[in-house]
Structures are given as structure tokens and as C-alpha cells.
Design an enzyme around this catalytic site. Structure first.
Site, PDB file in Angstrom:
ATOM      1  N   GLN A 105       0.883  -1.312   0.039  1.00  0.00           N
ATOM      2  CA  GLN A 105       0.059  -0.033   0.072  1.00  0.00           C
ATOM      3  C   GLN A 105       0.917   1.299   0.043  1.00  0.00           C
ATOM      4  OE1 GLN A 105      -3.420  -0.752   3.247  1.00  0.00           O
ATOM      5  NE2 GLN A 105      -1.855  -2.457   3.314  1.00  0.00           N
ATOM      6  N   VAL A 107       3.699   4.097  -1.145  1.00  0.00           N
ATOM      7  CA  VAL A 107       3.729   4.789  -2.458  1.00  0.00           C
ATOM      8  C   VAL A 107       5.489   5.113  -2.311  1.00  0.00           C
ATOM      9  CG1 VAL A 107       1.406   5.494  -2.766  1.00  0.00           C
ATOM     10  CG2 VAL A 107       2.911   6.947  -1.368  1.00  0.00           C
ATOM     11  N   ASP A 108       5.896   4.787  -1.366  1.00  0.00           N
ATOM     12  CA  ASP A 108       7.404   5.356  -1.424  1.00  0.00           C
ATOM     13  C   ASP A 108       8.389   4.669  -2.026  1.00  0.00           C
ATOM     14  OD1 ASP A 108       8.091   2.747   0.043  1.00  0.00           O
ATOM     15  OD2 ASP A 108       7.719   3.700   1.940  1.00  0.00           O
ATOM     16  N   HIS A 123      -1.555   1.425  -4.176  1.00  0.00           N
ATOM     17  CA  HIS A 123      -2.078   2.845  -4.079  1.00  0.00           C
ATOM     18  C   HIS A 123      -1.122   3.810  -4.631  1.00  0.00           C
ATOM     19  CE1 HIS A 123      -3.926   1.622  -0.075  1.00  0.00           C
ATOM     20  NE2 HIS A 123      -4.592   1.114  -1.088  1.00  0.00           N
ATOM     21  N   CYS A 131      -1.170  12.979 -15.714  1.00  0.00           N
ATOM     22  CA  CYS A 131      -1.819  14.284 -16.175  1.00  0.00           C
ATOM     23  C   CYS A 131      -3.371  13.954 -16.009  1.00  0.00           C
ATOM     24  CB  CYS A 131      -1.778  14.196 -17.853  1.00  0.00           C
ATOM     25  SG  CYS A 131      -2.554  15.427 -18.812  1.00  0.00           S
ATOM     26  N   CYS A 134      -4.799  13.931 -19.980  1.00  0.00           N
ATOM     27  CA  CYS A 134      -4.606  12.733 -21.066  1.00  0.00           C
ATOM     28  C   CYS A 134      -4.016  11.473 -20.713  1.00  0.00           C
ATOM     29  CB  CYS A 134      -3.594  13.447 -22.255  1.00  0.00           C
ATOM     30  SG  CYS A 134      -1.860  13.432 -21.667  1.00  0.00           S
ATOM     31  N   CYS A 151       1.437  18.988 -17.614  1.00  0.00           N
ATOM     32  CA  CYS A 151       1.737  17.640 -18.578  1.00  0.00           C
ATOM     33  C   CYS A 151       2.832  18.495 -19.798  1.00  0.00           C
ATOM     34  CB  CYS A 151       0.186  17.482 -19.058  1.00  0.00           C
ATOM     35  SG  CYS A 151       0.552  15.975 -20.226  1.00  0.00           S
ATOM     36  N   SER A 193      -2.507  -0.988   9.214  1.00  0.00           N
ATOM     37  CA  SER A 193      -3.486  -0.745  10.316  1.00  0.00           C
ATOM     38  C   SER A 193      -4.740  -1.596   9.740  1.00  0.00           C
ATOM     39  CB  SER A 193      -4.018   0.950  10.775  1.00  0.00           C
ATOM     40  OG  SER A 193      -4.524   1.287   9.465  1.00  0.00           O
ATOM     41  N   PRO A 218       3.396  -3.911  15.683  1.00  0.00           N
ATOM     42  CA  PRO A 218       3.486  -3.780  17.468  1.00  0.00           C
ATOM     43  C   PRO A 218       1.860  -3.440  17.813  1.00  0.00           C
ATOM     44  CG  PRO A 218       4.605  -1.935  16.189  1.00  0.00           C
ATOM     45  CD  PRO A 218       3.891  -2.946  15.213  1.00  0.00           C
TER      46      PRO A 218
END
Ligand code: APR
Ligand code: ZN
Length: 252
Positions: A105, A107-108, A123, A131, A134, A151, A193, A218
């Protein structure tokens, strides 16, 4: 032997001696020890920022500059971050298994940076812009030359190529994950989570199809209800040790 070793050793006794294929779901918690804030929990981003003002199509329509500034702030943190032992352990696991799928999940981009190959970024990716007219996509470095970026093909606004609240998942990706997760023997859920429900649904379906679910987190999560094995530790601390034990078990 300390508690962590003992706990892991005790908990893995019921894992079969042979596993053909393996699935992984990761969330923001796996990157926490790389210095990237999670979304929820004590120091979570959603404590100080409102998702509806920053991570929705409406927010972008209203104020694209503000949205991009928030993403630039996160991109700068992520740029400095390095993968941690949990990310690297997943790379070793992928080398061990012929059938391996890592569903993140996050995006890094840290899984890719660590060297993982078979990754599905459910994600999206914070380094990619898209864009709004387009659909042209490109990876953009930080700092951006202009905020918001435009764009190069049609001069419309570019948005971060990530999934926002209120948006639908790419069904092609979901199908790939569902097909793969039907046949896995083991599913690791690491650092999520479960407040976003689609990944929980994917995990639950895998569980109903027979996968043993191992949670590393944790804290309690929405995955904890149906997890077979729960390791209440930080990912970078527990995953490398868990992998040592499992590799030994499966190599013999
Ligand atoms: N190791 C493992 N887990 C950890 C660690 C750690 N070092 N530190 C925190 N955690 C756990 C927390 O206990 C929490 O359950 O990671 C989880 C992080 O949860 P979230 O911040 O909600 O992250 P995630 O589940 O990935 O969020 C899903 O929500 O806002 C959206 O799009 C965003 O992809 C994100 C989605
Ligand atoms: Zn365009």
C-alpha cells in the site's frame, strides 16, 4: 535467548515444512523504521493533516498547489530514506520462492529500492505524476521545477499518481492479486492498520482459501481478527529473525 527469539520459535511450529508460494501485504509500518511517518497511530500523518483536504480528488480540484506542496514535503522525506532490514528480508524471501508476490500500500518506492521485483503498488507511487486530462505519466524528481506541474504533452495539470480517498482501485491489479492469493500457503501482513478495507478483504480471502496469515505489527489491526500468527514487534526487528527460522525450517 531473548523473548523475541523464543516467541517466534514457539509461534512458527505449526507452519508446514513445505510452502510452495507466498504472498506479502505491506503498509506504512514497514517504512516507519526508515524514518517515514505512518498515516495512523501516535505520530501518524493524519493526526496533523486532514485527508479530505489533501488526499481526495476534490481537494486537488480545489487547491492543486496545496496538495502538491504536501506531496513535495513527503517526497523530500522519502528521498532521504533508505530501505531497512525488513525491506531487505523481503528481497531474500523473493529469491527463495519461485512464486512470490509483494502487494504494497506504500507509495514510497522503498521495496523497489531494496531490490524486490514482483511488486504490486496498490496505491500508486509518489514519484510518478499523471496528467488529469490525457493520462500521460512520468516520474518527477524532487524538487519539482514548478508547483503544480503541467503535462508536457497537453499542458493540463499533473497530479500525483496515487490512489486517493473516494477513488476506485485498478481492477486489473486487484484481479492479479486475487488470482495469486488463491493459491498461496502463507501470507505475511506487515505494518498495516487495516483502516483501508480493500487490502484487508484481499487478505481475508486468502485466509479463507487456506493461507496461513502471519501479522507483524506492534499494535492491533483489522487483520488481527483472522491472523493465525501474531508477532507484536517492529518489522525491521522481527522479520529478519523470523526469516532465519523459516529458512532453516524450509531448507531441510
Ligand atoms: N513495524 C511494523 N508495523 C508498524 C511499525 C513498525 N516499525 N510502526 C508502526 N506500525 C504499524 C502501526 O501499528 C499501524 O498498524 O503500522 C500500521 C500503520 O498503519 P497506517 O498508518 O494506517 O498505514 P497503512 O495501513 O499502510 O494505511 C493504508 O491509508 O491513508 C492511506 O493511502 C494511505 O496507503 C495508506 C493507507
Ligand atoms: Zn496531458
Amino acid at each position: 535467548m531473548n523473548n523475541l527469539y523464543k516467541d517466534i520459535e514457539n509461534q512458527i511450529v505449526n507452519i508446514p515444512d513445505k510452502i510452495e508460494s507466498i504472498g506479502i501485504i505491506t503498509g506504512a509500518g514497514i517504512s516507519q523504521e526508515s524514518g517515514i511517518p505512518t498515516f495512523r497511530g501516535k505520530d501518524g500523518l493524519w493526526k496533523n493533516y486532514k485527508p479530505e483536504e489533501l488526499a481526495t480528488p476534490y481537494a486537488f480540484e480545489k487547491n492543486p498547489k496545496l496538495v502538491w506542496e504536501w506531496y513535495e514535503m513527503r517526497r523530500q522525506i522519502i528521498k532521504k530514506a533508505e530501505p531497512n532490514p525488513a525491506h531487505y528480508t523481503l528481497v531474500k524471501m523473493e529469491e527463495f520462492f519461485e512464486n512470490f508476490l509483494l502487494v504494497t500500500q506504500n507509495v514510497d518506492g522503498l521495496h523497489e529500492k531494496a531490490g524486490s521485483k514482483n511488486i504490486i503498488e496498490l496505491h500508486g507511487n509518489i514519484w510518478r505524476a499523471r496528467c488529469i486530462l490525457c493520462n500521460y505519466k512520468e516520474f518527477l524528481e524532487t524538487p519539482l521545477p514548478e508547483i503544480p506541474p503541467h503535462c508536457p504533452k497537453c499542458n493540463s495539470l499533473m497530479r500525483p499518481d496515487v490512489l486517493w480517498f473516494g477513488e476506485t482501485y485498478d481492477t486489473n491489479l486487484l484481479n492479479i492479486v486475487q488470482d495469486f492469493f488463491q493459491k498461496i500457503g502463507l501470507l505475511f501482513v506487515i505494518g498495516s492498520s487495516g483502516q483501508v478495507s480493500v487490502p484487508v478483504y484481499l487478505a481475508k480471502e486468502a485466509h479463507l482459501n487456506g493461507a496461513i496469515v502471519i501479522e507483524i505489527n506492534p499494535d492491533f489491526s483489522m487483520y488481527s481478527h483472522f491472523a493465525d500468527i501474531i508477532l507484536r514487534y517492529k518489522a525491521a526487528e522481527a522479520l529478519p529473525i523470523l526469516w532465519q527460522f523459516l529458512k532453516e525450517k524450509w531448507q531441510n
